[in-house]
Design a protein around this motif. Sequence first.
Motif, short mmCIF file in Angstrom:
data_model
loop_
_atom_site.label_atom_id
_atom_site.label_comp_id
_atom_site.label_asym_id
_atom_site.label_seq_id
_atom_site.Cartn_x
_atom_site.Cartn_y
_atom_site.Cartn_z
N GLU A 196 14.75 10.39 32.95
CA GLU A 196 14.48 10.08 31.55
C GLU A 196 15.66 9.31 30.98
N ALA A 197 15.36 8.28 30.20
CA ALA A 197 16.40 7.46 29.59
C ALA A 197 16.20 7.40 28.08
N THR A 198 17.33 7.31 27.35
CA THR A 198 17.26 7.26 25.89
C THR A 198 17.50 5.85 25.34
N ASP A 199 17.89 4.92 26.22
CA ASP A 199 18.07 3.54 25.78
C ASP A 199 17.89 2.61 26.97
N GLY A 200 17.97 1.30 26.70
CA GLY A 200 17.69 0.32 27.74
C GLY A 200 18.70 0.32 28.88
N LEU A 201 19.97 0.46 28.55
CA LEU A 201 21.00 0.45 29.59
C LEU A 201 20.84 1.65 30.53
N GLU A 202 20.57 2.80 29.94
CA GLU A 202 20.37 4.00 30.75
C GLU A 202 19.14 3.85 31.64
N ALA A 203 18.11 3.20 31.12
CA ALA A 203 16.90 2.98 31.91
C ALA A 203 17.21 2.16 33.16
N LEU A 204 18.01 1.11 33.00
CA LEU A 204 18.38 0.28 34.15
C LEU A 204 19.14 1.08 35.20
N LYS A 205 20.07 1.93 34.75
CA LYS A 205 20.87 2.73 35.68
C LYS A 205 20.00 3.73 36.44
N ILE A 206 19.08 4.38 35.74
CA ILE A 206 18.23 5.38 36.40
C ILE A 206 17.29 4.72 37.39
N VAL A 207 16.76 3.57 37.03
CA VAL A 207 15.88 2.84 37.95
C VAL A 207 16.65 2.48 39.22
N GLU A 208 17.90 2.06 39.05
CA GLU A 208 18.72 1.69 40.20
C GLU A 208 19.00 2.88 41.11
N THR A 209 19.28 4.03 40.52
CA THR A 209 19.65 5.20 41.33
C THR A 209 18.45 5.94 41.90
#
Length: 220
Positions: A35-48
């Motif tokens: 789960e991500a709370t913003d766009g930058l976090e979304a990119l990081k989680i998708v990558e990991t």
Amino acid sequence: MSNTIRVVLADDHVFVRDGIKSLLENEANIEVVGEATDGLEALKIVETEGPDLLILDIRMPNLTGIEVVEKLRTQNNTIKIVMLSMHESEEYVLKSIKAGADGYLLKGSSKEEFLKAVHTVANGGKYFSGDISSILIGHLTNGTNSSLEPKQALAEEMIITKREKEILKLLLSGKGNKEIAEALDISKRTAEVHRFNLMKKLKVKNLMELSNKANEFSLL
């Protein structure tokens, strides 16, 4: 892709994420892996996490949903993406398609439609709810070219606005520009412009061709 659809949720409102997560995790073949709370976090989680599907709010802090899609596609990431929005906006739909999203879903959608969108996109299809021309849906669903240019061209040429649908209905009922202007409380010149734009988009030269195109693609 395995039988289980691995999903990442990105929305800055926790109650929205909680509601979607609860809905998805009631499905036997769906797992929420991040789960991500913003766009930058979304990119990081998708990558990991390397999920199968990203459900992405269109308006978020740091990076908007559309910016996230653009970055992922620039990286040649082929993750399936469904955009979420409160707005039935052709502008947002158009930008989402141009960026490379696979689906566009309204937050007020029913449980059944939400799950249908998730399964459709996860299985390689396209799903766009809202006021979008059936022509666009048909072309995007049946298209095999994964590059963004054909999608952009289709989106720009084929989306029919609400006003153009009104114009279309009046034209096919035999109304002229003056009568259309009176019916819609617009100037005759504005009616002429809408008529010109509509026929240009549908690539027709006369009312007969316009009628045939409207019938062929069930525009009304």
